[in-house]
Design an enzyme around this catalytic site. Structure first.
Site, PDB file in Angstrom:
ATOM      1  N   SER A 236      -7.982   9.386  -7.168  1.00  0.00           N
ATOM      2  CA  SER A 236      -7.677   9.133  -5.570  1.00  0.00           C
ATOM      3  C   SER A 236      -6.127   9.622  -5.421  1.00  0.00           C
ATOM      4  O   SER A 236      -5.189   9.791  -6.326  1.00  0.00           O
ATOM      5  CB  SER A 236      -7.868   7.563  -5.355  1.00  0.00           C
ATOM      6  OG  SER A 236      -6.376   6.917  -5.517  1.00  0.00           O
ATOM      7  N   LYS A 237      -6.184  10.043  -4.088  1.00  0.00           N
ATOM      8  CA  LYS A 237      -4.683  10.442  -3.664  1.00  0.00           C
ATOM      9  C   LYS A 237      -3.634   9.556  -3.920  1.00  0.00           C
ATOM     10  O   LYS A 237      -2.506   9.673  -4.343  1.00  0.00           O
ATOM     11  CB  LYS A 237      -4.691  10.745  -2.285  1.00  0.00           C
ATOM     12  CG  LYS A 237      -4.680  12.069  -1.681  1.00  0.00           C
ATOM     13  CD  LYS A 237      -4.145  12.075  -0.558  1.00  0.00           C
ATOM     14  CE  LYS A 237      -5.373  12.354   0.738  1.00  0.00           C
ATOM     15  NZ  LYS A 237      -5.140  12.590   1.919  1.00  0.00           N
ATOM     16  N   ARG A 238      -3.743   8.320  -3.996  1.00  0.00           N
ATOM     17  CA  ARG A 238      -2.811   7.456  -3.974  1.00  0.00           C
ATOM     18  C   ARG A 238      -2.352   6.977  -5.356  1.00  0.00           C
ATOM     19  O   ARG A 238      -1.223   6.808  -5.745  1.00  0.00           O
ATOM     20  CB  ARG A 238      -3.173   5.998  -3.142  1.00  0.00           C
ATOM     21  CG  ARG A 238      -2.247   5.813  -1.865  1.00  0.00           C
ATOM     22  CD  ARG A 238      -3.137   4.940  -1.006  1.00  0.00           C
ATOM     23  NE  ARG A 238      -4.193   5.527  -0.488  1.00  0.00           N
ATOM     24  CZ  ARG A 238      -5.495   4.976  -0.604  1.00  0.00           C
ATOM     25  NH1 ARG A 238      -5.600   4.159  -1.414  1.00  0.00           N
ATOM     26  NH2 ARG A 238      -6.388   5.673  -0.023  1.00  0.00           N
TER      27      ARG A 238
END
Ligand code: GLU
Length: 471
Positions: A236-238
């Site tokens: 995930s990007k986060r």
């Protein structure tokens, strides 16, 4: 016929490593089969699509060496094609206008109390025309099923009953992803759709739409396995470092990253995993991609990068270091390319990422070394008497010995023997005094490059800081 492939990113952020892997697999097939790779920017979702992301995506692809043959084409500039397709579908009875709101659709689903959720076809035969708040929906057949032939997953059969009448276009003329995606693939005569697994649920709709548009021979599909992190969670990007640009900034080589990305779901025949692009092009087949999730293993990627760095010629390594040296933590005028070139082969053996290079050589280009408190504590403070004795002797012995690494080695070995220490132990205070740290390139070469006077000045400075011998 030579295949036509496309990489079709939505510009909603940096190029993600998962997208880069999709771009690479498309590129490999195109190169292997003498085909064409199209770059298409799927920016119909104008609120989220941003121009700066487009530049970043294109430059990341270029940095990776994944060039394209046609495009970039922008969906935002092709809206009339989608509107024409929508009109044709409407005229043929394959699509209809619907005025149901989300709330109405949900309320009816609740009232049905079970059965397939989603839209129930309420407006199918109401003969509505276009109007505010109305959406154009596709009329999904009630009976039968659609089979996706996927090169990686085999046959995936979906019953039409399970597919609601999905939206193609909003009242304001904005096409939805599925419409623009299919219309473009048809218009661009795409023969292979190679994309992430998350798009597999769209593919039966894709095929229904393709056929309703009479778009001709259908493309072949390959849905690539999900990328997961070490905890087996979807990347995930986060949470995870997923931006290709961040790897460039950390000093990964594009060849190393490309080689590593190729292995996320695919493995070459035989032993070695380090492959040139030519070898990858020669060996890669979509049929050999494994459908199960692929783990993105940062430690392995880093190791790979180290292997690639060590394989560079001395000149190429120095060249690759340039952008990192330009941002080095020393005054620019103090940087000496000749001194760096002498240390470079020693550094090349010891780094896995180029961003670590300045920290290994900064002691040469700073006026004074930057002392790492932990190193100082462990080497100097824990046994100050021994440290001071070594420094005293080195200061003296280095005064007039020939200034070359082998002599410095021999002289320091004598000091170690006199003090009753192993060479490595005796080197530690000298290294901390001169470089500020306990680890770095080999000490005697480092001393040679730095030069007699700066070395002796730093030894004296450290002695002073220690408070002199015997205290
Ligand atoms: N634009 C889609 C995405 O970025 C890709 C669609 C496709 O490859 O068909 O996920």
């Amino acid at each position: 016929m030579a295949p036509r492939l496309r990489f079709a990113p939505s510009p909603t952020g940096f190029l993600h490593v998962g997208s880069a892997r999709a771009a690479l697999y498309n590129w490999l097939v195109a190169r292997r089969e003498g085909g064409t790779l199209i770059l298409r920017i799927e920016d119909t979702d104008t609120e989220r699509g941003r121009e700066e992301w487009v530049d970043g995506i294109c430059s990341s692809l270029e940095w990776l060496g994944l060039g394209w043959d046609e495009g970039p084409f922008f969906q935002s500039k092709r809206r009339s094609l989608y509107a024409d397709a929508a009109a044709r579908l409407r005229e043929a009875g394959s699509a209809y206008w619907c005025e149901c709101t989300k709330n109405q659709i949900e309320a009816r689903a609740r009232a049905r109390g079970g059965g397939p959720p989603g839209y129930d076809g309420y407006c199918r035969d109401r003969g509505l025309g276009p109007g505010p708040g109305r959406a154009l929906r596709f009329r999904t057949p009630d009976e039968g099923s659609t089979t996706v032939h996927d090169l990686i997953r085999g046959e995936v059969v979906v019953e039409h009953r399970a597919i609601e009448d999905f939206v193609l276009m909003r009242a304001n003329g904005d096409p939805l992803f599925i419409l623009a995606n299919v219309v473009d693939d048809a218009d661009m005569a795409v023969s292979h759709v190679v994309r992430g697994e998350e798009h597999l649920p769209n593919t039966p709709k894709y095929l229904l739409l393709w056929r309703a548009l009479g778009a001709g021979p259908e493309p072949v599909f390959a849905h690539l396995p999900l990328l997961v992190n070490e905890q087996r969670q979807k990347l995930s990007k986060r949470r995870d470092p997923v931006a290709v640009e961040s790897y460039k900034e950390q000093g990964y080589l594009p060849d190393a990253l490309v080689n590593y990305l190729a292995l996320l779901g695919w493995g070459p025949e035989g032993e070695g995993e380090v492959l040139s692009r030519e070898e990858m092009v020669a060996q890669f087949r979509l049929e050999d991609v494994n459908p199960s999730p692929a783990q993105f293993d940062l430690a392995k990627l880093r190791h790979f990068n180290g292997v690639y760095l060590r394989a560079l010629s001395a000149e190429a390594f120095v060249q690759a270091c340039q952008p990192f040296l330009e941002r080095g933590p020393w005054p620019a005028e103090r940087f000496d390319p000749k001194a760096f070139a002498r240390l470079a082969p020693l550094v090349q053996e010891r780094v896995d990422v180029l961003s670590a290079v300045p920290g290994m050589v900064d002691f040469v280009f700073r006026e004074e070394p930057e002392v790492d408190p932990d190193s100082w504590e462990r080497v100097m403070v824990r046994d100050p008497d021994t440290a001071a004795e070594v420094l005293e002797r080195a200061l003296h012995a280095y005064e007039d010995c020939p200034w070359e690494a082998p002599t410095l080695h021999a002289v320091t070995l004598t000091i170690a023997e006199e003090v009753g220490l192993k060479l490595a132990k005796a080197q530690a205070p000298i290294r901390v005094a001169v470089t500020g740290r306990r680890v770095g390139p080999p000490l005697f070469e480092s001393l040679e490059v730095l030069g007699r006077d700066p070395v002796r000045r730093r030894l004296a400075g450290a002695l002073e800081r220690l408070g002199g011998p015997g205290e």
